[in-house]
Design a protein around this motif. Structure first.
Motif, PDB file in Angstrom:
ATOM      1  N   PHE A 112       0.121  17.213   5.353  1.00 30.21           N
ATOM      2  CA  PHE A 112      -0.520  17.753   4.058  1.00 30.21           C
ATOM      3  C   PHE A 112      -0.162  17.591   2.890  1.00 30.21           C
ATOM      4  CE2 PHE A 112      -0.905  21.768   1.287  1.00 30.21           C
ATOM      5  CZ  PHE A 112      -2.059  21.603   0.563  1.00 30.21           C
ATOM      6  N   SER A 113       1.476  17.661   2.655  1.00 30.99           N
ATOM      7  CA  SER A 113       2.649  17.865   1.749  1.00 30.99           C
ATOM      8  C   SER A 113       2.064  16.237   0.890  1.00 30.99           C
ATOM      9  CB  SER A 113       4.070  17.675   1.717  1.00 30.99           C
ATOM     10  OG  SER A 113       4.075  19.227   2.356  1.00 30.99           O
ATOM     11  N   LEU A 114       1.827  15.496   2.041  1.00 30.46           N
ATOM     12  CA  LEU A 114       1.690  13.909   1.441  1.00 30.46           C
ATOM     13  C   LEU A 114       0.285  14.155   0.473  1.00 30.46           C
ATOM     14  CD1 LEU A 114       2.468  10.947   0.861  1.00 30.46           C
ATOM     15  CD2 LEU A 114       1.489  10.345   3.453  1.00 30.46           C
ATOM     16  N   ILE A 115      -0.617  14.767   1.405  1.00 33.28           N
ATOM     17  CA  ILE A 115      -1.412  14.492   0.106  1.00 33.28           C
ATOM     18  C   ILE A 115      -1.631  15.153  -0.795  1.00 33.28           C
ATOM     19  CG2 ILE A 115      -3.795  15.222   0.848  1.00 33.28           C
ATOM     20  CD1 ILE A 115      -3.936  14.394   3.633  1.00 33.28           C
ATOM     21  N   LEU A 116      -1.514  16.485  -1.203  1.00 30.53           N
ATOM     22  CA  LEU A 116      -1.135  16.961  -2.323  1.00 30.53           C
ATOM     23  C   LEU A 116      -0.540  15.859  -2.992  1.00 30.53           C
ATOM     24  CD1 LEU A 116      -1.553  20.085  -3.494  1.00 30.53           C
ATOM     25  CD2 LEU A 116       1.197  20.102  -2.854  1.00 30.53           C
ATOM     26  N   CYS A 117       1.227  14.886  -2.388  1.00 30.56           N
ATOM     27  CA  CYS A 117       1.987  14.047  -3.224  1.00 30.56           C
ATOM     28  C   CYS A 117       1.032  13.238  -4.301  1.00 30.56           C
ATOM     29  CB  CYS A 117       3.234  14.162  -2.718  1.00 30.56           C
ATOM     30  SG  CYS A 117       4.507  13.143  -3.468  1.00 30.56           S
ATOM     31  N   ILE A 118       0.370  12.830  -3.328  1.00 31.24           N
ATOM     32  CA  ILE A 118      -0.261  11.511  -3.646  1.00 31.24           C
ATOM     33  C   ILE A 118      -1.890  12.248  -4.700  1.00 31.24           C
ATOM     34  CG2 ILE A 118      -1.980   9.714  -3.009  1.00 31.24           C
ATOM     35  CD1 ILE A 118       0.808   8.752  -2.420  1.00 31.24           C
ATOM     36  N   GLY A 119      -2.116  13.490  -4.445  1.00 27.97           N
ATOM     37  CA  GLY A 119      -3.089  13.194  -4.959  1.00 27.97           C
ATOM     38  C   GLY A 119      -2.495  13.579  -6.833  1.00 27.97           C
ATOM     39  N   ILE A 120      -1.508  14.284  -7.123  1.00 33.97           N
ATOM     40  CA  ILE A 120      -1.129  14.322  -8.131  1.00 33.97           C
ATOM     41  C   ILE A 120      -0.772  13.270  -8.812  1.00 33.97           C
ATOM     42  CG2 ILE A 120       1.242  15.522  -9.154  1.00 33.97           C
ATOM     43  CD1 ILE A 120       1.617  17.885  -7.156  1.00 33.97           C
ATOM     44  N   LEU A 121       0.487  12.503  -7.594  1.00 42.50           N
ATOM     45  CA  LEU A 121       0.693  11.447  -8.275  1.00 42.50           C
ATOM     46  C   LEU A 121      -0.437  10.164  -8.844  1.00 42.50           C
ATOM     47  CD1 LEU A 121       3.397  10.241  -5.929  1.00 42.50           C
ATOM     48  CD2 LEU A 121       3.308  10.787  -8.751  1.00 42.50           C
ATOM     49  N   LYS A 122      -1.920  10.525  -7.784  1.00 38.67           N
ATOM     50  CA  LYS A 122      -2.923   9.805  -8.849  1.00 38.67           C
ATOM     51  C   LYS A 122      -3.866  10.416  -9.990  1.00 38.67           C
ATOM     52  CE  LYS A 122      -5.259   8.297  -3.673  1.00 38.67           C
ATOM     53  NZ  LYS A 122      -5.869   7.989  -3.235  1.00 38.67           N
ATOM     54  N   GLY A 123      -2.994  11.584 -10.349  1.00 43.54           N
ATOM     55  CA  GLY A 123      -3.532  12.141 -11.415  1.00 43.54           C
ATOM     56  C   GLY A 123      -2.783  12.013 -12.708  1.00 43.54           C
ATOM     57  N   LYS A 124      -2.289  11.438 -12.175  1.00 44.68           N
ATOM     58  CA  LYS A 124      -0.880  10.904 -13.220  1.00 44.68           C
ATOM     59  C   LYS A 124      -1.293   9.055 -13.139  1.00 44.68           C
ATOM     60  CE  LYS A 124       2.105  14.594 -13.026  1.00 44.68           C
ATOM     61  NZ  LYS A 124       3.720  14.426 -12.591  1.00 44.68           N
ATOM     62  N   ASP A 125      -2.078   8.636 -12.587  1.00 47.39           N
ATOM     63  CA  ASP A 125      -2.246   7.293 -12.298  1.00 47.39           C
ATOM     64  C   ASP A 125      -0.666   6.118 -11.740  1.00 47.39           C
ATOM     65  OD1 ASP A 125      -3.898   5.134 -12.448  1.00 47.39           O
ATOM     66  OD2 ASP A 125      -3.493   4.477 -15.044  1.00 47.39           O
ATOM     67  N   LYS A 126      -0.062   7.277 -10.988  1.00 50.20           N
ATOM     68  CA  LYS A 126       1.192   6.383 -10.511  1.00 50.20           C
ATOM     69  C   LYS A 126       0.837   6.252  -9.047  1.00 50.20           C
ATOM     70  CE  LYS A 126       3.934   9.365 -13.151  1.00 50.20           C
ATOM     71  NZ  LYS A 126       5.341  10.448 -13.355  1.00 50.20           N
ATOM     72  N   VAL A 127      -0.113   6.215  -8.806  1.00 48.81           N
ATOM     73  CA  VAL A 127      -0.288   5.383  -7.426  1.00 48.81           C
ATOM     74  C   VAL A 127      -1.802   4.236  -7.537  1.00 48.81           C
ATOM     75  CG1 VAL A 127      -1.291   5.839  -4.645  1.00 48.81           C
ATOM     76  CG2 VAL A 127       0.112   7.524  -6.060  1.00 48.81           C
ATOM     77  N   ASP A 128      -1.134   2.831  -6.799  1.00 51.41           N
ATOM     78  CA  ASP A 128      -2.376   1.634  -6.430  1.00 51.41           C
ATOM     79  C   ASP A 128      -2.881   2.724  -5.169  1.00 51.41           C
ATOM     80  OD1 ASP A 128      -2.960  -0.541  -5.732  1.00 51.41           O
ATOM     81  OD2 ASP A 128      -2.861  -1.298  -7.572  1.00 51.41           O
ATOM     82  N   ASP A 129      -4.232   2.432  -5.532  1.00 60.43           N
ATOM     83  CA  ASP A 129      -5.266   2.778  -4.311  1.00 60.43           C
ATOM     84  C   ASP A 129      -4.827   1.481  -2.739  1.00 60.43           C
ATOM     85  OD1 ASP A 129      -5.831   5.154  -4.731  1.00 60.43           O
ATOM     86  OD2 ASP A 129      -8.011   4.514  -6.104  1.00 60.43           O
ATOM     87  N   SER A 130      -4.733   0.741  -3.593  1.00 58.37           N
ATOM     88  CA  SER A 130      -5.121  -0.424  -2.590  1.00 58.37           C
ATOM     89  C   SER A 130      -3.338  -0.294  -1.829  1.00 58.37           C
ATOM     90  CB  SER A 130      -5.257  -1.492  -2.845  1.00 58.37           C
ATOM     91  OG  SER A 130      -4.021  -2.067  -4.611  1.00 58.37           O
ATOM     92  N   GLU A 131      -1.980  -0.253  -2.795  1.00 59.96           N
ATOM     93  CA  GLU A 131      -1.340   0.657  -1.567  1.00 59.96           C
ATOM     94  C   GLU A 131      -1.441   1.915  -0.831  1.00 59.96           C
ATOM     95  OE1 GLU A 131       1.942  -1.488  -4.785  1.00 59.96           O
ATOM     96  OE2 GLU A 131       2.288   0.374  -4.786  1.00 59.96           O
ATOM     97  N   TRP A 132      -1.544   2.456  -1.259  1.00 60.60           N
ATOM     98  CA  TRP A 132      -1.451   3.445  -0.704  1.00 60.60           C
ATOM     99  C   TRP A 132      -2.910   3.405   0.678  1.00 60.60           C
ATOM    100  CZ3 TRP A 132      -0.411   8.110   1.613  1.00 60.60           C
ATOM    101  CH2 TRP A 132      -1.255   9.006   1.636  1.00 60.60           C
ATOM    102  N   ARG A 133      -3.942   2.907   0.565  1.00 55.75           N
ATOM    103  CA  ARG A 133      -4.634   2.299   1.703  1.00 55.75           C
ATOM    104  C   ARG A 133      -3.665   1.104   2.671  1.00 55.75           C
ATOM    105  NH1 ARG A 133      -8.696   1.278  -1.555  1.00 55.75           N
ATOM    106  NH2 ARG A 133      -8.195  -1.108  -1.903  1.00 55.75           N
ATOM    107  N   PHE A 134      -2.956   1.144   2.988  1.00 49.32           N
ATOM    108  CA  PHE A 134      -2.171  -0.024   3.256  1.00 49.32           C
ATOM    109  C   PHE A 134      -0.869   0.603   4.225  1.00 49.32           C
ATOM    110  CE2 PHE A 134       1.465  -3.612   4.533  1.00 49.32           C
ATOM    111  CZ  PHE A 134       0.573  -4.363   4.915  1.00 49.32           C
ATOM    112  N   LEU A 135      -0.877   1.638   3.029  1.00 48.58           N
ATOM    113  CA  LEU A 135       0.074   2.578   3.733  1.00 48.58           C
ATOM    114  C   LEU A 135      -0.286   3.677   4.866  1.00 48.58           C
ATOM    115  CD1 LEU A 135       3.548   3.585   3.830  1.00 48.58           C
ATOM    116  CD2 LEU A 135       2.531   5.607   2.169  1.00 48.58           C
ATOM    117  N   LEU A 136      -1.425   4.031   5.054  1.00 45.32           N
ATOM    118  CA  LEU A 136      -2.366   3.885   5.971  1.00 45.32           C
ATOM    119  C   LEU A 136      -2.718   3.388   7.297  1.00 45.32           C
ATOM    120  CD1 LEU A 136      -4.154   6.591   3.921  1.00 45.32           C
ATOM    121  CD2 LEU A 136      -1.908   7.351   4.911  1.00 45.32           C
ATOM    122  N   THR A 137      -3.275   1.833   6.948  1.00 42.13           N
ATOM    123  CA  THR A 137      -3.434   1.626   7.368  1.00 42.13           C
ATOM    124  C   THR A 137      -2.727  -0.268   8.185  1.00 42.13           C
ATOM    125  OG1 THR A 137      -4.806   0.149   6.196  1.00 42.13           O
ATOM    126  CG2 THR A 137      -5.592   1.600   6.889  1.00 42.13           C
TER     127      THR A 137
END
Length: 426
Positions: free
Chosen positions: A61-86
């Protein structure tokens, strides 16, 4: 799959936001005021959701919350996030493994697939040419804390470093994720608040049930009984019933009487009365209403996770889990905050205070070690066993009793009772 007890409503979310508006630090500077609101509300969401999550889900939950905040600031690449998960889509790897003696083919395949990202395009080539340097990372007991071989340590973002860690040492992704969260939103988001019955009670109201979501080895009843006494709601002001066949109508009468008198009702093991749960839902919606409910009334429920548990009760109630926390520090803190150690009179009531406090810390530290070892299953034990608070509680009470009754500390008796009887007998 998501646990059926994880249910939250929009009304609950909005109420948290309103509380943050009222309680966050005020400022005449608009930017500062918005930052104060964001910080207060983010931590409020974390604290209130964590209270109802099992330990295994809190870091996620902490990670999802952190990623959500960073996405709101446009600091996370969606493809990198998906790669980290899969780890990407596994295809035939045309590049031979350069270090088969220590690098697994699965890990090598993921390193090669990293070339889909511009920042990591040349990574697999660097591993081929500098296999010895990367083996140092692979062999390190804390690879998440060490610098990657040049030039990668300085050129990669924290998310990209997590991807490399996932490829090389997936067993260390948990401490890597913790470091990632600390770097971006702070250490408080990897240290969940301890079980706080008083805090949960203050967040409730007469029409919102308080729900203990049970797990193996957890028994919140002793803590609840102690809390009821502290709130002057013990004795005949607290009625309990364990639900089961034929107990539903009796529980309904208890609730109707308590609503008028302003007392507390505890319905234990709701998961054992699935056929009566729709009736309980109807009671909470139609009977427990503000205009007819005494302000001191509270309805307490305990239940193991059940898909039959009414969603409306879960969404409108205050949910709590009561598992041993993860980590020695959190476990020690929990022990000192629980009954009987939370009672100042008991904590300072031993005739030999210095010996009691030293031996008490040793006992709590031992208990934390034993609970942390559960991650290894039956290794070191005959069978896996959920050592719980009752084991510690009886040992603490015996410790104080022996110190009060003997002039010299009876180490042999204490070792036998604690090690052989209370813990060893399991």
């Amino acid at each position: 799959s998501i646990d059926p007890m994880y249910q939250y409503s929009l009304v609950w979310f909005i109420n948290l936001y309103i509380v943050s508006i009222e309680e966050s630090d005020k400022s005449n500077d608009l930017d500062e005021r918005i930052e104060n609101l964001n910080n207060h509300f983010t931590y409020s969401i974390y604290r209130n959701v964590c209270r109802s999550l099992f330990e295994k889900d809190k870091l996620l939950f902490s990670l999802i919350l952190c990623i959500g905040i960073l996405k709101g600031k446009d600091k996370v690449d969606d493809s990198e996030w998906r790669f980290l998960l899969t780890g990407g889509v596994a295809l035939d790897n045309p590049v031979p493994n350069p270090a088969e003696e220590w690098l697994q083919d699965k890990a090598w395949g993921e390193l090669v697939r990293c070339q889909e990202f511009s920042a990591l395009k040349e990574l697999y080539k660097h591993v081929i040419e500098n296999a010895d340097k990367w083996k140092e990372v692979y062999d390190n007991p804390a690879p998440h804390s060490m610098d990657l071989p040049d030039p990668w340590h300085l050129s990669l973002s924290p998310m990209q470093k997590l991807i490399v860690l996932r490829c090389l040492r997936p067993d260390k992704i948990v401490p890597g994720v913790q470091d990632f969260i600390v770097e971006h939103i702070g250490r408080s988001y990897i240290e969940p608040p301890t079980f706080d019955l008083a805090g949960s009670f203050s967040d409730s109201n007469p029409c919102s049930p308080l729900i203990f979501v049970l797990s193996p080895g957890a028994d919140p009843m002793s803590a609840l009984m102690k809390f009821a006494d502290d709130e002057s709601m013990g004795g005949d002001k607290l009625e309990t019933i364990s639900l089961g066949q034929g107990q539903g109508p009796i529980a309904a009468k208890m609730i109707n009487k308590a609503i008028q008198r302003g007392t507390w009702v505890v319905l234990q093991n709701c998961h054992l009365a699935e056929s009566w749960l729709p009736s309980l839902e109807k009671i909470t919606e139609e009977t427990i209403v503000p205009e007819r409910t005494h302000k001191s009334f509270r309805l307490w429920l305990t239940s193991y996770p059940s898909p039959k548990f009414p969603v409306t009760i879960l969404q409108n109630g205050v949910k709590m889990t009561n598992e041993p926390p993860k980590g020695l520090r959190a476990n020690l803190l929990r022990s000192y905050l629980n009954d009987p150690l939370s009672d100042p009179a008991y904590f300072s009531g031993c005739t030999d205070g210095m010996a009691f406090h030293k031996l008490l810390f040793s006992l709590c530290f031992f208990h934390a070690i034993v609970q942390e070892r559960r991650k290894f299953g039956p290794l070191g034990w005959n069978i896996p066993y959920e050592f719980n608070e009752s084991d510690l509680r009886i040992s603490v009470k015996q410790l104080q009793m022996f110190l009060n009754e003997y002039e010299e500390t009876p180490y042999k008796a204490l070792r036998y009772l604690t090690g052989e009887c209370n813990y060893g007998a399991e």
